[in-house]
Design a protein around this motif. Structure first.
Motif, PDB file in Angstrom:
ATOM      1  N   SER A  48       0.835  -1.212   0.000  1.00  0.00           N
ATOM      2  CA  SER A  48       0.000   0.000   0.000  1.00  0.00           C
ATOM      3  C   SER A  48       0.859   1.248   0.000  1.00  0.00           C
ATOM      4  O   SER A  48       0.531   2.256  -0.647  1.00  0.00           O
ATOM      5  N   ASP A 169      -6.116  -0.758  -4.832  1.00  0.00           N
ATOM      6  CA  ASP A 169      -5.533  -1.444  -3.673  1.00  0.00           C
ATOM      7  C   ASP A 169      -6.542  -2.459  -3.141  1.00  0.00           C
ATOM      8  O   ASP A 169      -7.532  -2.093  -2.528  1.00  0.00           O
ATOM      9  N   GLU A 170      -6.286  -3.711  -3.407  1.00  0.00           N
ATOM     10  CA  GLU A 170      -7.183  -4.818  -3.039  1.00  0.00           C
ATOM     11  C   GLU A 170      -8.633  -4.536  -3.446  1.00  0.00           C
ATOM     12  O   GLU A 170      -9.531  -4.541  -2.614  1.00  0.00           O
TER      13      GLU A 170
HETATM   14 MG   LIG Z   1      -2.250  -2.627   2.136  1.00  0.00          MG
END
Ligand SMILES: [Mg+2]
Ligand SMILES: Nc1ncnc2c1ncn2[C@@H]1O[C@H](COP(=O)(O)OP(=O)(O)OP(=O)(O)O)[C@@H](O)[C@H]1O
Lengths: 238, 413
Positions: A48, A169-170
């Protein structure tokens, strides 16, 4: 192919002394225009943090970051805001839609900050929602949409300003298998349309659908060019 | 590159959307400003109404009237309570006889009294005066007659009742010719005054008028070595032009009579309509200012309330702020957004409070004798001030929001 993202000796260090955390350490990474790339690695490995640097949301402690041939370190915060607005789209695990706004208004929001006139905003927001298959949900509030639909609204918002880069992000972290497949199909289409896609994921099945995998461990890139074919269900165990 | 990406209309729409999304909170936030504004407007309206009421009363005295009051101007005007009893009836008579620019002179002396008519009792002011009272004060009788010169000479026990006192004591019966007792002295009712209303704090409707000579001998029961003491003397000048002459001549006459050689030694002073108006104005302005100041405190508290809620709101909306920044909002965009929210809250509160205040003024007009009214300037000021309060107290929360780090803000789940 020319490079869109170039990280040169990038480090991001939090705190100092005993509490020092090297979230990123001497990262060198280059991602070309049109690439479709997933970032993987254990929890806390700096994925991240890397995405934040790449997305011009955060500045590294050391090293140089070139985005679209511009040295990001030389730009002030408002210029970075404008770059994020025009050239980068973000998709988050938690969607981050504004609950008081309709799907259409949520999607139109980046254009508001881009100074685009109202009529054009509505037209383009509707088109973007059409593109992610939500042409019939324009007036719904986020609370009136399923998780998969909300994430598709978020994707529409990310692409509405026709960015060079889509950062996720995910994006499928909160979704089930079926909706994950829907979202991945959209990403695939967007990438075919020319948008560079970079995505963090923990799911090998998702990573398999991308063209390239970058592997992080302890803030360092341990493999920058892993082939998706080498990814198996056992990979995460290490 | 421009730092403000969003145009003003867009910000306004956004703020309205956000505020209407949480109606209860927005209205509670406005409440402080609403109350503050309503109280400022109604208090100032009340003060202004009181001022107008008093100056109307003073003006109703007529432009030619002079009041000669015992005491020194300095000590009296400074609010000193020490009022020396050194004006006498003979002073009034001398003014009437010797000052050519004066038409009529009335002397008044008020004592408290207990009035009995059969088994009915009333507490009322007993005002001793002379026949000229009617013309000087522009009063009329409703029934019967007023005090005559003969009454004065003979110290007759005759009484003229104020209108509401007469009603209270006699109800349906005819008061004229009846006997009543004032402090146990029997008087005959020879007249009833027409309704006068309250006049400079004296309610003549609820008083009984008797010859001042009778009052001195039968009610007060003593006279000073100089003669019959009076509370004050009122005199009418021939016309407005001779007012100053009359004032000058009366001053000289009284100084002569009282053996005063230097102006500082004056034991009386003269007031005309203008000086009364000035005094009343000073007092009512101070009062209005005080009321406004007290009410302004609630406006200030309302402003602090807005700041408080906005700070909570910034904390709660960190994710929203982070997201807005991630998709391209500049610091200024966020700052303006929160400022506009604060200003809308307080300006809307200001407008609602103003409406309530105007309503409150209407209510005050019903409950008090004075015609209160909301002036446009006060309304404009109140709405402007509350808007600025929003701006002022919105700055801190808005800056906090603008300075938020988007990554930290986005992560706070
Ligand atoms: Mg992360
Ligand atoms: N603001 C911060 N202050 C201190 N340390 C931080 C901060 N942000 C991140 N870190 C640390 O940096 C490291 C990398 O964090 P990061 O969020 O990039 O991991 P990640 O790979 O995304 O993990 P996950 O898969 O769990 O999301 C972690 O050890 C984290 O604790």
């Amino acid at each position: 192919m020319s490079s869109l993202i170039t990280l040169q000796n990038i480090s991001k260090v939090y705190g100092s002394g005993n509490t020092e955390v090297k979230a990123l350490w001497d990262v060198n990474l280059s991602i070309n225009k049109g690439d479709y790339c997933s970032i993987m690695g254990p929890s806390g490995s700096g994925k991240s943090t890397a995405m934040n640097v790449i997305g011009c949301l955060d500045r590294p402690t050391h090293g140089h970051y070139f985005f679209d041939d511009q040295d990001v370190a030389l730009l002030n915060d408002d210029t970075l805001a404008a770059i994020r607005n025009r050239k980068i789209g973000f998709v988050f695990q938690q969607f981050h839609l504004l609950p008081q706004l309709s799907a259409l208004d949520n999607v139109a929001l980046p254009m508001v900050y881009g100074g685009i006139p109202t009529a054009e905003r509505r037209q383009r927001a509707a088109n973007a929602l059409q593109q992610v298959g939500l042409g019939n949900r324009l007036t719904n509030k986020p609370s009136q949409l399923s998780g998969g639909q909300q994430q598709r609204v978020a994707i529409a918002r990310a692409i509405v300003n026709r960015p060079l880069l889509l950062l996720a992000d995910e994006p499928t972290g909160a979704l089930d298998t079926t909706t994950t497949e829907e979202v991945m199909k959209i990403f695939d289409e967007l990438n075919r349309g020319g948008i560079t896609v970079v995505m963090v994921t923990h799911e090998p099945a998702v990573a398999k659908l991308t063209k390239r995998i970058v592997w992080f461990r302890d803030g360092e890139v341990v493999n920058a060019h892993m082939s998706p074919d080498n990814i198996g269900y056992g990979t995460l165990v290490e | 590159m421009p730092t403000l990406q969003m145009d003003f209309r867009e910000s306004l729409k956004m703020a309205v959307k956000t505020l209407t999304a949480s109606k209860l909170r927005s209205s509670l936030t406005m409440l402080g400003i609403i109350i503050g504004n309503a109280s400022v407007i109604s208090m100032v309206g009340l003060g202004e109404g009181g001022r107008r009421y008093i100056s109307e009363q003073i003006q109703s005295l007529g432009p030619n009237i002079l009041f000669i009051v015992p005491g020194n101007r300095e000590t009296r005007e400074l609010g000193g309570l020490e009022i020396t009893r050194n004006l006498v009836l003979a002073d009034a008579e001398a003014i009437a006889e010797q000052v050519p620019s004066v038409v009529d002179v009335a002397a008044e002396n008020t004592t408290p009294g207990l009035i009995n008519f059969r088994n009915r009792n009333a507490n009322a002011s007993v005002i001793g005066t002379n026949p000229a009272f009617l013309s000087v004060r522009n009063f009329t009788t409703d029934q019967g007659r007023f005090i005559s010169e003969l009454d004065m000479q003979r110290t007759s026990a005759v009484a003229i009742l104020g209108n509401s006192l007469a009603e209270r004591l006699f109800e349906e019966q005819v008061p004229l010719g009846q006997s009543l007792r004032i402090n146990n002295v029997t008087f005959e009712v020879v007249g009833v005054l027409a309704v006068q209303g309250s006049n400079l704090g004296v309610n003549y409707d609820d008083a009984v008028m008797i010859p001042i000579t009778t009052q001195a001998s039968r009610i007060v029961g003593r006279t000073s070595p100089y003669g019959i003491q009076v509370g004050f003397i009122s005199a009418t000048a021939r016309d407005a032009e001779s007012l100053q002459t009359a004032e000058f001549q009366i001053t000289n006459l009284l100084r002569l009579r009282h053996g005063i050689t230097r102006p500082e030694e004056d034991d009386f002073f003269i007031q005309n309509q203008d000086t009364l108006l000035t005094i009343a104005d000073t007092i009512t302005s101070a009062l209005t200012l005080m009321l406004a100041a007290i009410a302004s405190i609630s406006l200030l508290v309302g402003g602090i309330g807005i700041m408080n809620i906005m700070l909570v709101s910034v904390r709660e909306r960190t994710q929203e702020i982070g997201l807005r920044k991630a998709i391209g909002a500049s610091q200024q965009d966020i700052l303006i957004q929160f400022l506009i929210e604060a200003i809308i809250l307080s300006a809307a509160g200001g407008i609602i409070g103003t409406l309530l205040g105007v309503g409150g003024i209407g209510l005050l007009s019903l409950l008090t004798p004075f015609e209160s009214s909301a002036s446009i300037s006060v309304i404009v000021m109140a709405v402007g001030v509350s808007g600025s309060i929003g701006l002022f107290f919105g700055v801190i929360p808005a800056r906090q929001a603008a300075k938020l780090d988007p990554i930290v803000a986005l992560r706070s789940i």
